[in-house]
Design a protein around this motif. Structure first.
Motif, PDB file in Angstrom:
ATOM      1  N   THR A 120       0.916  -1.102  -0.073  1.00  0.00           N
ATOM      2  CA  THR A 120      -0.106  -0.060   0.034  1.00  0.00           C
ATOM      3  C   THR A 120       0.935   1.350   0.047  1.00  0.00           C
ATOM      4  O   THR A 120       2.045   1.169   0.519  1.00  0.00           O
ATOM      5  CB  THR A 120      -0.885  -0.157   1.265  1.00  0.00           C
ATOM      6  N   THR A 121       0.456   2.341  -0.572  1.00  0.00           N
ATOM      7  CA  THR A 121       1.283   3.481  -0.967  1.00  0.00           C
ATOM      8  C   THR A 121       0.910   4.685  -1.137  1.00  0.00           C
ATOM      9  O   THR A 121      -0.443   4.984  -0.791  1.00  0.00           O
ATOM     10  CB  THR A 121       2.288   3.211  -2.143  1.00  0.00           C
ATOM     11  N   ASN A 122       1.354   5.774  -0.981  1.00  0.00           N
ATOM     12  CA  ASN A 122       0.789   6.932  -1.641  1.00  0.00           C
ATOM     13  C   ASN A 122       1.983   7.823  -2.213  1.00  0.00           C
ATOM     14  O   ASN A 122       2.974   7.252  -2.757  1.00  0.00           O
ATOM     15  CB  ASN A 122       0.233   7.913  -0.588  1.00  0.00           C
ATOM     16  N   HIS A 130       4.965   7.776   1.149  1.00  0.00           N
ATOM     17  CA  HIS A 130       4.939   8.164   2.611  1.00  0.00           C
ATOM     18  C   HIS A 130       3.725   7.433   3.452  1.00  0.00           C
ATOM     19  O   HIS A 130       3.032   8.244   4.065  1.00  0.00           O
ATOM     20  CB  HIS A 130       4.765   9.681   2.822  1.00  0.00           C
ATOM     21  N   PHE A 131       3.610   6.196   3.006  1.00  0.00           N
ATOM     22  CA  PHE A 131       2.463   5.487   3.644  1.00  0.00           C
ATOM     23  C   PHE A 131       2.991   4.876   5.086  1.00  0.00           C
ATOM     24  O   PHE A 131       3.951   4.065   5.135  1.00  0.00           O
ATOM     25  CB  PHE A 131       1.915   4.238   2.826  1.00  0.00           C
ATOM     26  N   HIS A 132       2.406   5.307   6.049  1.00  0.00           N
ATOM     27  CA  HIS A 132       3.095   4.973   7.371  1.00  0.00           C
ATOM     28  C   HIS A 132       2.957   3.540   7.983  1.00  0.00           C
ATOM     29  O   HIS A 132       1.996   2.873   7.686  1.00  0.00           O
ATOM     30  CB  HIS A 132       2.255   5.751   8.491  1.00  0.00           C
ATOM     31  N   GLY A 133       4.252   3.048   8.008  1.00  0.00           N
ATOM     32  CA  GLY A 133       4.336   1.719   8.177  1.00  0.00           C
ATOM     33  C   GLY A 133       5.334   1.006   7.278  1.00  0.00           C
ATOM     34  O   GLY A 133       5.720  -0.150   7.532  1.00  0.00           O
ATOM     35  N   GLY A 147      -3.830   1.451  -2.220  1.00  0.00           N
ATOM     36  CA  GLY A 147      -3.859  -0.100  -1.989  1.00  0.00           C
ATOM     37  C   GLY A 147      -3.624  -0.730  -3.451  1.00  0.00           C
ATOM     38  O   GLY A 147      -3.470  -0.337  -4.313  1.00  0.00           O
ATOM     39  N   PRO A 148      -2.962  -1.999  -3.331  1.00  0.00           N
ATOM     40  CA  PRO A 148      -2.782  -2.672  -4.770  1.00  0.00           C
ATOM     41  C   PRO A 148      -4.165  -2.716  -5.390  1.00  0.00           C
ATOM     42  O   PRO A 148      -5.154  -2.999  -5.081  1.00  0.00           O
ATOM     43  CB  PRO A 148      -2.291  -4.027  -4.080  1.00  0.00           C
TER      44      PRO A 148
END
Length: 646
Positions: A168-170, A227-230, A192-193
Motif C-alpha cells: 500500500t502506498t501514496n 509516505h504510507f506510514h508503516g 492499495g494494490p
C-alpha cells in the motif's frame, strides 16, 4: 481510495539508531533482547562475518528519464509494479515506478518508458499545475515482493510477509510549499494494490507575503517518494524515489547559469540521485540477492550474515562524471537514502595511482586507508583529516533554497557537523571547479560496530581543453518566499509562539524500543501541534539523552514550510541556512541533551500534515507527529487517543 484512520500496529523487535559522540563522529547504537549494545562495548569482527564482495562499478553516469511541464501543465500517469533490477553485481526484486505515460507535457524519451530506479525526474515551474494519476500495480498486501522465506519475519508492519501492507502506498513531494490536503500532497492517503489516485498539485506563484510583497515557489532541488506510514522505509529503500525540480530560468540565478543541455554562456548541470540499498546476499532462499527486510535493516550489530549496505548514484555504483579543467559545473545532490547521512568530500587521486590508459584509479587504490578493527572496540576514522584533504568546492543551496553567496567547502568554521552533513531526505546544490586530474567524490561514512565504511560515490575525470567561460558567482539571490529574520520588527518576523519537542528512545517491554516525540508514538487521530495560519514560531527540538539507550541523532523533517536554523546546542551556526530536513545533534556527552532551535513561518496553507524523523524506520516505528494549521489556530478537536504506545 480511502483515507486511513487506523492506529499504528508497531510490534516489538530490535532497532538501530544513529548516534553522535563527543568527538563529532557518527556512530550506530542498537538494542538487542533486553539490553543495549553501545559502540564503546562492541567491536567489529571480520573473522565471524567476512565482507561480501564489493558491488561492480558502473561507468558513465546515466540520467533518469525526465518529464517536463508545457504551457503550465504536466499530466502524467505513473505505475508502480514489482520488477527485477540490477545494481552493480546485485540483481533483485523491488518495487519501482516502471510505467510512465505523458498526457500533457514533454519527455526526454520516445516510445515506451523503460526506467526503474530511481524513478523519472519531474520538472515544473512556478504557476504550473501537476496532475498525476498514480497507479498501484503491486501485488496484494498478502504477497511479498521481496520474501524473507520465513527466516526473518518479526511481525508487525515492519516485516515483509503477508498482511503487512508493504504494497500500500501514496505520494509525497518532499520539500515543496504546496497544499497538504487532498487531492494534493496528502500523506494520509492509502492507495492499495489495484487502486489508483489522481493527485493535483499547484506550484504556487505570486503568493502574498506578510510584508505585502509577492513570492513565487523557489526554484530548486526537491524529490518525491511514498509516505504510507508503516511501509515508508521499505518502499524508499527499494528505490521508489525520484527527483522533482522546480525551474525558473527567468528569475533564478542558478537556473540562468546552468542547464543539463547548456547553451552559450551556460555551464553544465548534473543530477545525482543518491540512494541507499541494503541487500541480503546470503541464505536467499529464492536463489538470488534480495532487499533486506525491516528486521535486517534494524538488526542489532553486526548485520546478519550476508547483509551489505551501500550508496548508489542514479542506480549505478561509482559512475564516471566528466569535466574540463577550470569548468564550473552544478551538481544537484539528492539524498534519497533511508538511514545513513552523507558527508561529502572530493579527493584527488595521486597521479601515480591513475591508469594512464583509462584515467581511472588503478585497481586496488584506496583513498581512505580504512579497515574495520577485528577486536578491541569500534574502529576510529578521523573524518576531519580526510575532509581536510578535499579540494575546494562550493555549496550554493540546501533543500532547494539558494544562499545569498556561495559557501566555500569544506567548511572550516562550522560549529557542528549538523551544518554540512546531508541527512537522509536532504539536498545540496554544489558548484565544482577542478584542475586536470582524476578525483573521487566520496561519502566519508559513519562509524559504528557494523563497520559501515566510507564509499566512493562517483569518479570525476577532468581532462581536455580548459574552460574558463563561467566563474563561480560571488553573490546569489535567495528566494522571496524565505526572507531573512534580521529585522525582527518587519512584518512576518515577530515571533508569535514558542514550542519545544522532545525526540527520545524509550525502552519498552521484552527488549523493545519506542521511538517517541513528546513521549508518544504517532497517532492519526491525535493532533499534536496546532498552529495559526500566518504565525511565526520559534521551535526548540530536544534530543533527549537516555540512561539506558544513550544518545541518538535524528533527521528532523517537516512538511510544507521550511525553517531557518538559529542555534545548534546553544551556538549560532556559522552560516544562516534554510532547511526542510536537518540532523538534530546530541549533547556530546553523557547525560546532556542535544538541542536545535529554528524559526519558521506557517504561511498560505491550512490543513493537516506531519513532522517526523527521516531515518525512515524510526518514522515507521512512530517517531512522527500530526500537526494542523488553521486560521486563528481553530484546530479540530483530537479524537480519543486510539493509538496507545505499541
Amino acid at each position: 481510495m480511502t483515507s486511513s484512520n487506523k492506529p499504528s500496529s508497531d510490534k516489538n523487535r530490535s532497532h538501530v539508531a544513529l548516534t553522535l559522540d563527543r568527538r563529532g563522529f557518527l556512530m550506530l547504537g542498537a538494542t538487542i533482547g533486553a539490553g543495549v549494545l553501545l559502540p564503546d562495548t562492541v567491536g567489529c569482527s571480520s573473522d565471524d562475518n567476512p565482507p561480501a564482495p564489493k558491488p561492480v562499478p558502473s561507468r558513465e553516469l546515466s540520467n533518469p528519464a525526465t518529464v517536463r511541464s508545457k504551457d503550465g501543465l504536466l499530466n502524467i500517469e505513473m505505475t508502480i509494479t514489482e520488477t527485477e533490477v540490477t545494481v552493480g553485481q546485485y540483481t533483485f526484486m523491488t518495487r519501482a515506478y516502471t510505467g510512465l505515460k505523458v498526457n500533457a507535457g514533454t519527455a526526454s524519451f520516445e516510445g515506451t518508458y523503460t526506467g526503474t530506479i530511481p524513478g523519472p525526474s519531474i520538472e515544473l515551474r512556478p504557476g504550473d499545475r501537476f496532475e498525476l494519476e498514480l497507479i498501484n500495480g503491486l501485488p496484494d498486501d498478502g504477497s511479498a515482493v521481496d520474501p524473507d522465506c520465513g527466516t526473518t519475519t518479526s511481525g508487525g508492519h515492519g516485516g515483509h510477509g503477508p498482511g503487512m501492507q508493504n504494497n500500500t502506498t501514496n505520494f509525497h513531494t518532499h520539500g515543496l510549499h504546496v497544499d497538504p490536503g487532498p487531492p494534493g500532497d496528502d500523506v494520509f492517503l492509502e492507495i492499495g494494490p489495484g487502486q489508483s489516485y489522481n493527485f493535483v498539485i499547484d506550484v504556487p506563484k505570486d503568493l502574498v507575503m506578510p510584508d505585502g510583497t509577492m513570492a513565487d515557489h523557489p526554484a530548486g532541488t526537491y524529490w518525491y517518494h511514498p509516505h504510507f506510514h508503516g511501509a515508508t522505509a521499505i518502499q524508499v529503500a527499494g528505490g521508489m524515489v525520484g527527483a522533482l525540480l522546480i525551474r525558473d530560468e527567468t528569475k533564478d540565478d542558478l537556473d540562468k547559469m546552468f542547464s543539463p543541455d547548456p547553451g552559450p554562456g551556460q555551464g553544465k548541470e548534473q543530477l545525482l540521485v543518491v540512494g541507499e540499498l541494503m541487500i541480503q546476499t546470503k541464505d536467499a532462499c529464492i536463489g538470488k540477492a534480495r532487499l533486506a527486510t525491516y528486521k535486517e535493516m534494524a538488526a542489532a550489530g553486526p548485520f546478519p550474515p550476508g547483509v551489505v549496505d551501500f550508496f548508489h548514484v542514479n542506480g549505478q555504483i561509482n559512475p564516471i562524471l566528466h569535466m574540463r579543467p577550470s569548468e564550473v559545473q552544478r551538481l544537484r545532490v539528492l539524498h534519497t537514502g533511508f538511514r545513513a547521512p552523507l558527508d561529502i568530500a572530493f579527493l584527488r587521486v595521486p597521479d601515480d595511482q591513475v591508469d594512464a590508459a583509462t584515467s581511472l584509479p588503478k585497481p586496488g587504490y584506496d583513498p581512505f586507508g580504512y579497515s574495520c578493527a577485528s577486536n578491541g572496540g569500534p574502529p576510529m576514522l578521523d573524518r576531519d583529516a580526510l575532509r581536510a584533504k578535499s579540494v575546494t568546492y562550493y555549496q550554493v543551496a540546501t533543500d532547494g533554497i539558494t544562499y545569498a553567496a556561495p559557501l566555500k567547502m569544506p567548511m572550516t568554521d562550522a560549529v557542528s557537523e549538523v551544518e554540512y552533513v546531508i541527512p537522509p531526505g536532504g539536498r545540496a546544490d554544489l558548484l565544482t571547479r577542478f584542475e586536470a586530474g582524476t578525483y573521487q567524490m566520496v561519502a566519508l561514512g559513519y562509524l559504528d560496530f557494523v563497520c559501515w565504511a566510507p564509499q566512493v560515490l562517483a569518479t570525476v575525470i577532468v581532462a581536455g581543453a580548459s574552460d574558463t567561460s563561467i566563474e563561480v558567482p560571488q553573490t546569489l539571490t535567495p528566494p522571496a518566499l524565505y526572507p531573512s529574520f534580521e529585522d525582527m520588527a518587519k512584518p512576518g518576523n515577530q515571533v508569535d509562539n514558542n514550542r519545544q519537542l522532545d525526540f527520545a528512545l524509550a525502552p519498552g517491554d521484552q527488549g523493545s524500543v519506542h521511538f517517541t516525540i513528546d513521549g508518544r508514538t504517532f497517532c492519526e487521530t491525535r493532533i499534536d501541534q496546532c498552529m495559526a495560519l500566518g504565525a511565526v514560531e520559534e521551535w526548540t527540538i530536544n534530543n533527549k539523552w537516555g540512561e539506558v539507550l544513550g544518545e541518538t541523532v535524528h533527521p528532523f523533517h517537516i512538511h510544507v514550510n521550511s525553517f531557518l536554523v538559529t542555534s545548534i546546542n546553544g551556538k549560532k551556526p556559522a552560516q544562516p541556512i534554510w532547511r526542510d530536513t536537518v540532523l538534530i545533534p546530541t549533547g556530546g556527552m553523557k547525560g546532556v541533551d542535544g538541542t536545535l532551535t529554528f524559526l519558521s513561518r506557517f504561511l498560505h496553507y491550512e490543513g493537516k500534515y506531519v513532522l517526523h524523523c527521516h531515518i525512515l524506520e524510526h518514522e515507521d516505528e512512530g517517531m512522527m507527529q500530526l500537526l494542523e494549521v488553521k486560521k486563528d489556530a481553530a484546530c479540530e478537536p483530537s479524537m480519543p487517543d486510539t493509538c496507545p504506545m505499541p
